[in-house]
Design an enzyme around this catalytic site. Structure first.
Site, mmCIF file in Angstrom:
data_model
loop_
_atom_site.group_PDB
_atom_site.id
_atom_site.type_symbol
_atom_site.label_atom_id
_atom_site.label_comp_id
_atom_site.label_asym_id
_atom_site.label_seq_id
_atom_site.Cartn_x
_atom_site.Cartn_y
_atom_site.Cartn_z
ATOM 1 N N CYS A 9 23.978 4.071 5.103
ATOM 2 C CA CYS A 9 22.691 4.277 5.778
ATOM 3 C C CYS A 9 22.562 5.685 6.344
ATOM 4 C CB CYS A 9 22.548 3.239 6.886
ATOM 5 S SG CYS A 9 21.167 3.555 7.981
ATOM 6 N N LYS A 60 14.795 9.284 4.610
ATOM 7 C CA LYS A 60 13.618 9.399 5.484
ATOM 8 C C LYS A 60 13.337 10.858 5.842
ATOM 9 C CE LYS A 60 13.542 5.956 4.516
ATOM 10 N NZ LYS A 60 14.374 4.954 3.846
ATOM 11 N N GLU A 107 10.606 4.820 -3.053
ATOM 12 C CA GLU A 107 10.758 5.874 -2.033
ATOM 13 C C GLU A 107 11.188 7.192 -2.694
ATOM 14 O OE1 GLU A 107 13.233 4.662 1.263
ATOM 15 O OE2 GLU A 107 11.903 3.016 1.810
ATOM 16 N N LEU A 136 19.978 -4.970 4.393
ATOM 17 C CA LEU A 136 19.195 -4.111 5.287
ATOM 18 C C LEU A 136 20.051 -3.690 6.465
ATOM 19 C CD1 LEU A 136 15.963 -6.311 5.287
ATOM 20 C CD2 LEU A 136 16.237 -4.102 4.143
ATOM 21 N N HIS A 151 -7.701 0.929 22.563
ATOM 22 C CA HIS A 151 -8.697 1.501 21.657
ATOM 23 C C HIS A 151 -8.794 3.003 21.901
ATOM 24 C CE1 HIS A 151 -12.308 1.833 19.259
ATOM 25 N NE2 HIS A 151 -12.857 2.546 20.239
HETATM 26 P P1 NAI Z 1 15.928 -3.774 -4.992
HETATM 27 O O1 NAI Z 1 16.662 -5.043 -5.201
HETATM 28 O O2 NAI Z 1 15.081 -3.572 -3.792
HETATM 29 O O3 NAI Z 1 14.980 -3.485 -6.261
HETATM 30 C C1 NAI Z 1 15.485 -3.404 -7.554
HETATM 31 C C2 NAI Z 1 14.331 -3.456 -8.538
HETATM 32 O O4 NAI Z 1 14.855 -3.185 -9.826
HETATM 33 C C3 NAI Z 1 13.653 -4.821 -8.614
HETATM 34 O O5 NAI Z 1 12.263 -4.632 -8.580
HETATM 35 C C4 NAI Z 1 14.133 -5.379 -9.945
HETATM 36 O O6 NAI Z 1 13.176 -6.219 -10.563
HETATM 37 C C5 NAI Z 1 14.339 -4.112 -10.761
HETATM 38 N N1 NAI Z 1 15.315 -4.216 -11.826
HETATM 39 C C6 NAI Z 1 16.500 -4.852 -11.805
HETATM 40 N N2 NAI Z 1 17.149 -4.679 -12.981
HETATM 41 C C7 NAI Z 1 16.354 -3.881 -13.753
HETATM 42 C C8 NAI Z 1 16.476 -3.326 -15.060
HETATM 43 N N3 NAI Z 1 17.560 -3.529 -15.809
HETATM 44 N N4 NAI Z 1 15.451 -2.561 -15.525
HETATM 45 C C9 NAI Z 1 14.358 -2.343 -14.765
HETATM 46 N N5 NAI Z 1 14.189 -2.839 -13.530
HETATM 47 C C10 NAI Z 1 15.181 -3.595 -13.025
HETATM 48 O O7 NAI Z 1 17.061 -2.644 -5.131
HETATM 49 P P2 NAI Z 1 17.098 -1.136 -4.684
HETATM 50 O O8 NAI Z 1 15.741 -0.550 -4.625
HETATM 51 O O9 NAI Z 1 18.110 -0.516 -5.573
HETATM 52 O O10 NAI Z 1 17.657 -1.229 -3.218
HETATM 53 C C11 NAI Z 1 18.967 -1.782 -2.991
HETATM 54 C C12 NAI Z 1 19.027 -2.437 -1.643
HETATM 55 O O11 NAI Z 1 18.869 -1.490 -0.616
HETATM 56 C C13 NAI Z 1 17.941 -3.486 -1.473
HETATM 57 O O12 NAI Z 1 18.473 -4.628 -0.913
HETATM 58 C C14 NAI Z 1 16.965 -2.830 -0.545
HETATM 59 O O13 NAI Z 1 16.292 -3.762 0.281
HETATM 60 C C15 NAI Z 1 17.845 -1.894 0.265
HETATM 61 N N6 NAI Z 1 17.061 -0.748 0.685
HETATM 62 C C16 NAI Z 1 16.142 -0.881 1.634
HETATM 63 C C17 NAI Z 1 15.344 0.189 1.986
HETATM 64 C C18 NAI Z 1 14.331 0.016 3.015
HETATM 65 O O14 NAI Z 1 14.399 -0.961 3.749
HETATM 66 N N7 NAI Z 1 13.353 0.886 3.114
HETATM 67 C C19 NAI Z 1 15.470 1.481 1.362
HETATM 68 C C20 NAI Z 1 16.456 1.516 0.363
HETATM 69 C C21 NAI Z 1 17.213 0.431 0.046
#
Ligand code: NAI
Length: 456
Positions: free
Chosen positions: A40, A49, A185, A316, A441
């Site tokens: 993180c 961020k 992002e 998270l 407001h």
């Molecule tokens: P994610 O699980 O949020 O999203 C992965 C995406 O990739 C999904 O939409 C899925 O359908 C797609 N996907 C999976 N396999 C695929 C493939 N072979 N080809 C194309 N699309 C595919 O994972 P992400 O974005 O990598 O984040 C990892 C973790 O980190 C998550 O649990 C996320 O919540 C957390 N995170 C949270 C953030 C925030 O709260 N702002 C910022 C960055 C990460």
């Protein structure tokens, strides 16, 4: 001999270590990195961020400042300076954790940790080895990015989020595989820096954990900003040739190819328990690598706990921190619970998306009789003054009791506004409570009050 060893110094681990020390325990925290803070702080939430903020301001200066009469001439960016600022922010916060550890007399032991026996951990840093013994142990080693069997991370042409946060220059063409939080992002960052960005997503929607209405608006906004999308697309193969990557993609029953200078893989993360030697102490992770725990975060050994990304649940930072605090309290014999219903999910795009509680689909699947109220930022005075009118607030309530079930925001400062929904859900408030509370407001928060009124 320590009372507690915390393995991992991310937002789960360092929070647990500090809380336990505040409660009087003698604590050590082990991490393979020299700098505490985990993914993180070092290579995740915080540096991303910082880049999102810089590039959002750049975009505003270049594209929107003229709306308010500013005459700025050509606005350009010193990429190196932007990256140094990001590193400075990370460094400052790392120093903050070091000084908190010092204040609470927490030993920071750098190196790879592995269990020798249920109470003893070996810490290896290069050629140096040491052991540490503790009465209680918390495993908070987090997660690592997943790549594809035919497309491995080299952090040059095929990058993870870690590589994306320290590029030397923006790529001309960036393909992002995965339209989840990380994908949208980082796609936003590089699109604002001038890269041509294509997101290839397996599903027919982006950010699938959000309410469908939020996903739809976010997709529309990101498309308008110039990000291209291939939805319902499966990456089937890849070739790397002279610093470019060519993906084979199955899209709408056709095979197609996509060439880019860099491919960012953002298809999720897996728990990081490698090298911990869990087998030596009889802790058996699930087939997906998660450490099984009971309702009090206890593993199969009652003195060893696990929190954050290494256990099942949303990956998270704030969830891990909450669990870390709870375990420190539990070890001290106090009661502590984590209310998973009120853990928010935020995506820091522009507009931001934030949600807490059940989505409309989840509420219906749970058999709830629901009412929905929506209100738009375009009708809000403050949003208009700020020049940020995209998006809306959607509130879901339970019809008979009026209890708030979910709050979903896509719009300006959604990440901050969601705090009202978190507190309301946590305290079992109703939509009437939100509707009747006097909101200042003119503020963006009035949109939440109006969404609640629209439920009634
Ligand atoms: P994610 O699980 O949020 O999203 C992965 C995406 O990739 C999904 O939409 C899925 O359908 C797609 N996907 C999976 N396999 C695929 C493939 N072979 N080809 C194309 N699309 C595919 O994972 P992400 O974005 O990598 O984040 C990892 C973790 O980190 C998550 O649990 C996320 O919540 C957390 N995170 C949270 C953030 C925030 O709260 N702002 C910022 C960055 C990460």
């Amino acid at each position: 001999m320590y009372d507690l060893i915390v393995v991992g110094s991310g937002p789960g681990g360092y929070i647990a270590a500090i809380r336990a020390a505040q409660l009087g325990l003698k604590v050590a925290c082990i991490d393979k990195r020299k700098s505490p803070g985990g993914t993180c702080l070092n290579v995740g939430c915080i540096p991303s961020k910082a880049l999102l903020q810089s590039t959002e301001q750049l975009e505003w200066l270049q594209k929107s400042s003229g709306d308010q009469g500013f005459k700025l001439g050509e606005v350009s960016l010193d990429f190196g300076m932007m990256m140094s600022r990001k590193e400075g922010i990370v460094g400052g916060l790392v120093d903050g954790i070091h000084s908190l550890f010092k204040r609470y007399d927490i030993a920071y032991l750098q190196g790879n940790a592995s269990f020798i026996d249920p109470h003893t951990i070996e810490i290896v840093d290069g050629t140096e080895r040491q052991t540490a013994v503790a009465k209680f142990i918390i495993i908070a080693t987090g997660s690592e990015p997943i790549d594809l069997p035919f497309l491995r991370f080299d952090e040059k042409t095929v990058i993870s989020s870690t590589g994306a946060l320290c590029l030397k220059e923006p790529p001309k063409r960036l393909v992002v595989i995965g339209g989840g939080a990380i994908g949208v992002e980082l796609a936003s960052v590089y699109r604002r820096l001038g890269s041509a960005v294509m997101i290839v997503e397996m599903l027919e929607t982006i950010t699938p954990t959000m309410d469908p209405a939020i996903c739809k608006q976010l997709l529309q906004s990101l498309k308008k900003q110039g990000i291209d999308f291939m939805l319902g697309a499966k990456v089937t193969g890849a070739q790397i040739n002279k610093g470019t990557v060519t993906l084979g993609i199955e899209h709408k029953q056709k095979n197609t190819q996509l060439e880019a200078d860099i491919a960012l893989i953002a298809i999720g993360r897996r728990p990081y328990t490698k090298q911990l030697g869990l087998e030596a102490i009889g802790i058996n992770p699930t087939p997906k690598g998660f450490i099984p725990v009971d309702g009090n975060f206890k593993t199969s050994l009652p003195h060893i706990f696990a929190i954050g990304d290494v256990i099942e649940g949303p990956m998270l930072a704030h969830r891990a921190s909450h669990e870390g605090t709870a375990v420190a309290e539990l070890i001290m014999g106090r009661s502590a619970t984590v209310n998973y219903m009120s853990i928010p999910n935020v995506i820091y795009t522009h507009p931001e998306a934030a949600s807490v509680g059940l989505t409309e689909v989840e509420a219906k699947e749970a058999g709830l009789n629901i009412v929905i109220g929506t209100s738009y930022f375009r009708g809000n005075g403050r949003a208009r003054c700020n020049g940020e009118t995209e998006g809306f607030v959607k509130i879901i309530g339970e019809k008979t009791t009026g209890r708030l079930v979910g709050m979903h925001i896509v719009g300006p400062h959604a990440s901050e506004l969601i705090a009202e929904g978190i507190l309301a859900l946590d305290k079992k408030a109703t939509i009437h409570d939100i509707a009747n509370a006097c909101h200042p407001h003119p503020t963006l928060s009035e949109v939440m009050m109006e969404a609640a009124i629209n439920c009634l």
